[in-house]
Design a protein around this motif. Structure first.
Motif, PDB file in Angstrom:
ATOM      1  N   TRP A  64       0.826  -1.202   0.000  1.00 22.40           N
ATOM      2  CA  TRP A  64       0.000   0.000   0.000  1.00 22.40           C
ATOM      3  C   TRP A  64       0.866   1.260   0.000  1.00 22.40           C
ATOM      4  CZ3 TRP A  64       0.058   3.857   3.670  1.00 22.40           C
ATOM      5  CH2 TRP A  64      -0.835   4.906   3.429  1.00 22.40           C
ATOM      6  N   HIS A  68       0.826   4.120  -2.697  1.00 22.85           N
ATOM      7  CA  HIS A  68       0.384   5.445  -2.248  1.00 22.85           C
ATOM      8  C   HIS A  68       1.395   6.519  -2.636  1.00 22.85           C
ATOM      9  CE1 HIS A  68      -1.465   8.479   0.252  1.00 22.85           C
ATOM     10  NE2 HIS A  68      -0.325   8.655   0.909  1.00 22.85           N
ATOM     11  N   TRP A  73      -2.287   6.109  -4.668  1.00 17.00           N
ATOM     12  CA  TRP A  73      -3.407   5.250  -4.280  1.00 17.00           C
ATOM     13  C   TRP A  73      -4.129   5.824  -3.091  1.00 17.00           C
ATOM     14  CZ3 TRP A  73      -0.900  -0.293  -4.366  1.00 17.00           C
ATOM     15  CH2 TRP A  73      -0.624  -0.641  -5.689  1.00 17.00           C
ATOM     16  N   TRP A  74      -5.347   5.388  -2.903  1.00 20.04           N
ATOM     17  CA  TRP A  74      -6.241   5.840  -1.849  1.00 20.04           C
ATOM     18  C   TRP A  74      -5.590   5.761  -0.482  1.00 20.04           C
ATOM     19  CZ3 TRP A  74      -8.992   3.098   2.060  1.00 20.04           C
ATOM     20  CH2 TRP A  74     -10.033   3.821   2.627  1.00 20.04           C
ATOM     21  N   THR A  75      -5.918   6.729   0.354  1.00 21.53           N
ATOM     22  CA  THR A  75      -5.383   6.736   1.711  1.00 21.53           C
ATOM     23  C   THR A  75      -6.255   5.878   2.609  1.00 21.53           C
ATOM     24  OG1 THR A  75      -6.643   8.691   2.274  1.00 21.53           O
ATOM     25  CG2 THR A  75      -4.406   9.038   1.481  1.00 21.53           C
TER      26      THR A  75
END
Length: 76
Positions: A64, A68, A73-75
């Protein structure tokens, strides 16, 4: 530069100093890698289920974090 920028520069500098000390001191567990290997029992011949769960969590977090930072990418 902003305060957060200076704080990140300080954090990175502190890490480099600590890692450098660990590299030149040559005591076991002195570098970040060696510390993490000990924390996750990398050298154990028969790791426990808890150790495997921690390792999987570390890999997932690392995946992740890489996405990121590199791709936004999404938090969590």
């Amino acid at each position: 530069m902003s305060t957060p920028t200076w704080m990140w520069i300080g954090w990175i500098a502190a890490f480099l100093v600590l890692e450098g000390i660990g590299l030149f001191d040559r005591k076991p567990g002195g570098t970040f890698s060696e510390f993490m290997w000990g924390l996750f029992h990398v050298r154990d011949r028969r790791p426990t289920a808890a150790t495997w769960i921690a390792r999987v969590a570390l890999v997932l977090f690392g995946t992740w974090l890489t996405g990121h930072i590199a791709f936004g990418w999404w938090t969590l």
